[in-house]
Design a protein around this motif. Structure first.
Motif, PDB file in Angstrom:
ATOM      1  N   VAL A  30      31.643  40.358 -36.736  1.00 50.70           N
ATOM      2  CA  VAL A  30      32.734  41.250 -37.135  1.00 50.70           C
ATOM      3  C   VAL A  30      32.131  42.309 -38.041  1.00 50.70           C
ATOM      4  O   VAL A  30      31.607  41.987 -39.109  1.00 50.70           O
ATOM      5  N   ASP A  31      32.154  43.561 -37.621  1.00 54.90           N
ATOM      6  CA  ASP A  31      31.616  44.658 -38.427  1.00 54.90           C
ATOM      7  C   ASP A  31      32.781  45.406 -39.063  1.00 54.90           C
ATOM      8  O   ASP A  31      33.492  46.159 -38.400  1.00 54.90           O
ATOM      9  N   THR A  34      32.503  49.497 -39.071  1.00 53.01           N
ATOM     10  CA  THR A  34      32.787  50.247 -37.842  1.00 53.01           C
ATOM     11  C   THR A  34      34.025  49.724 -37.110  1.00 53.01           C
ATOM     12  O   THR A  34      34.360  50.231 -36.047  1.00 53.01           O
ATOM     13  N   LEU A  35      34.691  48.706 -37.706  1.00 51.85           N
ATOM     14  CA  LEU A  35      35.867  48.077 -37.092  1.00 51.85           C
ATOM     15  C   LEU A  35      35.564  47.629 -35.666  1.00 51.85           C
ATOM     16  O   LEU A  35      36.279  47.943 -34.722  1.00 51.85           O
ATOM     17  N   THR A  36      34.470  46.884 -35.518  1.00 47.16           N
ATOM     18  CA  THR A  36      34.010  46.441 -34.208  1.00 47.16           C
ATOM     19  C   THR A  36      33.834  44.922 -34.186  1.00 47.16           C
ATOM     20  O   THR A  36      33.317  44.343 -35.128  1.00 47.16           O
ATOM     21  N   LEU A  37      34.283  44.322 -33.077  1.00 43.31           N
ATOM     22  CA  LEU A  37      34.037  42.911 -32.818  1.00 43.31           C
ATOM     23  C   LEU A  37      32.993  42.802 -31.729  1.00 43.31           C
ATOM     24  O   LEU A  37      33.043  43.542 -30.749  1.00 43.31           O
ATOM     25  N   THR A  38      32.058  41.888 -31.881  1.00 41.73           N
ATOM     26  CA  THR A  38      31.092  41.597 -30.827  1.00 41.73           C
ATOM     27  C   THR A  38      31.301  40.148 -30.415  1.00 41.73           C
ATOM     28  O   THR A  38      31.370  39.263 -31.270  1.00 41.73           O
ATOM     29  N   SER A  44      30.873  44.680 -27.133  1.00 41.69           N
ATOM     30  CA  SER A  44      31.555  45.067 -28.360  1.00 41.69           C
ATOM     31  C   SER A  44      32.903  45.687 -28.042  1.00 41.69           C
ATOM     32  O   SER A  44      33.070  46.349 -27.015  1.00 41.69           O
ATOM     33  N   TYR A  45      33.844  45.498 -28.967  1.00 43.38           N
ATOM     34  CA  TYR A  45      35.207  45.988 -28.810  1.00 43.38           C
ATOM     35  C   TYR A  45      35.644  46.624 -30.114  1.00 43.38           C
ATOM     36  O   TYR A  45      35.472  46.037 -31.188  1.00 43.38           O
ATOM     37  N   LYS A  46      36.201  47.810 -30.020  1.00 42.86           N
ATOM     38  CA  LYS A  46      36.605  48.597 -31.179  1.00 42.86           C
ATOM     39  C   LYS A  46      38.073  48.334 -31.502  1.00 42.86           C
ATOM     40  O   LYS A  46      38.919  48.304 -30.612  1.00 42.86           O
ATOM     41  N   LEU A  47      38.368  48.142 -32.793  1.00 41.99           N
ATOM     42  CA  LEU A  47      39.744  47.975 -33.250  1.00 41.99           C
ATOM     43  C   LEU A  47      40.348  49.345 -33.531  1.00 41.99           C
ATOM     44  O   LEU A  47      39.682  50.218 -34.093  1.00 41.99           O
ATOM     45  N   LYS A  57      36.626  35.373 -37.824  1.00 35.27           N
ATOM     46  CA  LYS A  57      35.365  34.747 -38.246  1.00 35.27           C
ATOM     47  C   LYS A  57      34.462  34.497 -37.046  1.00 35.27           C
ATOM     48  O   LYS A  57      34.949  34.177 -35.955  1.00 35.27           O
ATOM     49  N   PRO A  58      33.150  34.641 -37.227  1.00 34.59           N
ATOM     50  CA  PRO A  58      32.227  34.269 -36.150  1.00 34.59           C
ATOM     51  C   PRO A  58      32.459  32.826 -35.720  1.00 34.59           C
ATOM     52  O   PRO A  58      32.740  31.954 -36.538  1.00 34.59           O
TER      53      PRO A  58
END
Length: 85
Positions: A30-31, A34-38, A44-47, A57-58
């Motif tokens: 969870v970044d 950049t509001l990105t989930l991998t 990767s998916y952008k919020l 959480k990972p």
């Protein structure tokens, strides 16, 4: 040769339409910057907006609905597992 304006407009809409998809997997990263989930598959998916990222959480299982827009996978909806475990 005359082409009806409606036909041209329809072709433009079809060619620029976003691709909608759905996927599921485990959160790898969870970044917050950049509001990105991998996910564990490496995609990767952008919020769109900043949700409660502390709830993500990972290792969590997640189901994501997304649109592919301008080369990015933008999350439109997500479902987290029940927290009743």
């Amino acid at each position: 040769m005359r082409i009806p304006i409606g036909a041209v407009a329809a072709m433009l809409l079809i060619s620029t339409a976003a691709f909608a998809g759905q996927t599921e997997g485990l959160i790898k990263e969870v970044d917050k910057d950049t509001l990105t989930l991998t996910l564990d598959d490496g995609k990767s998916y952008k919020l769109k907006a900043e949700p409660d990222l502390d709830a993500l959480k990972p290792g969590m299982d997640i189901v994501i609905a997304y649109d592919e827009t301008n080369g990015e996978n933008v999350i439109t909806d997500m479902q987290l597992p029940d927290s009743t475990e």
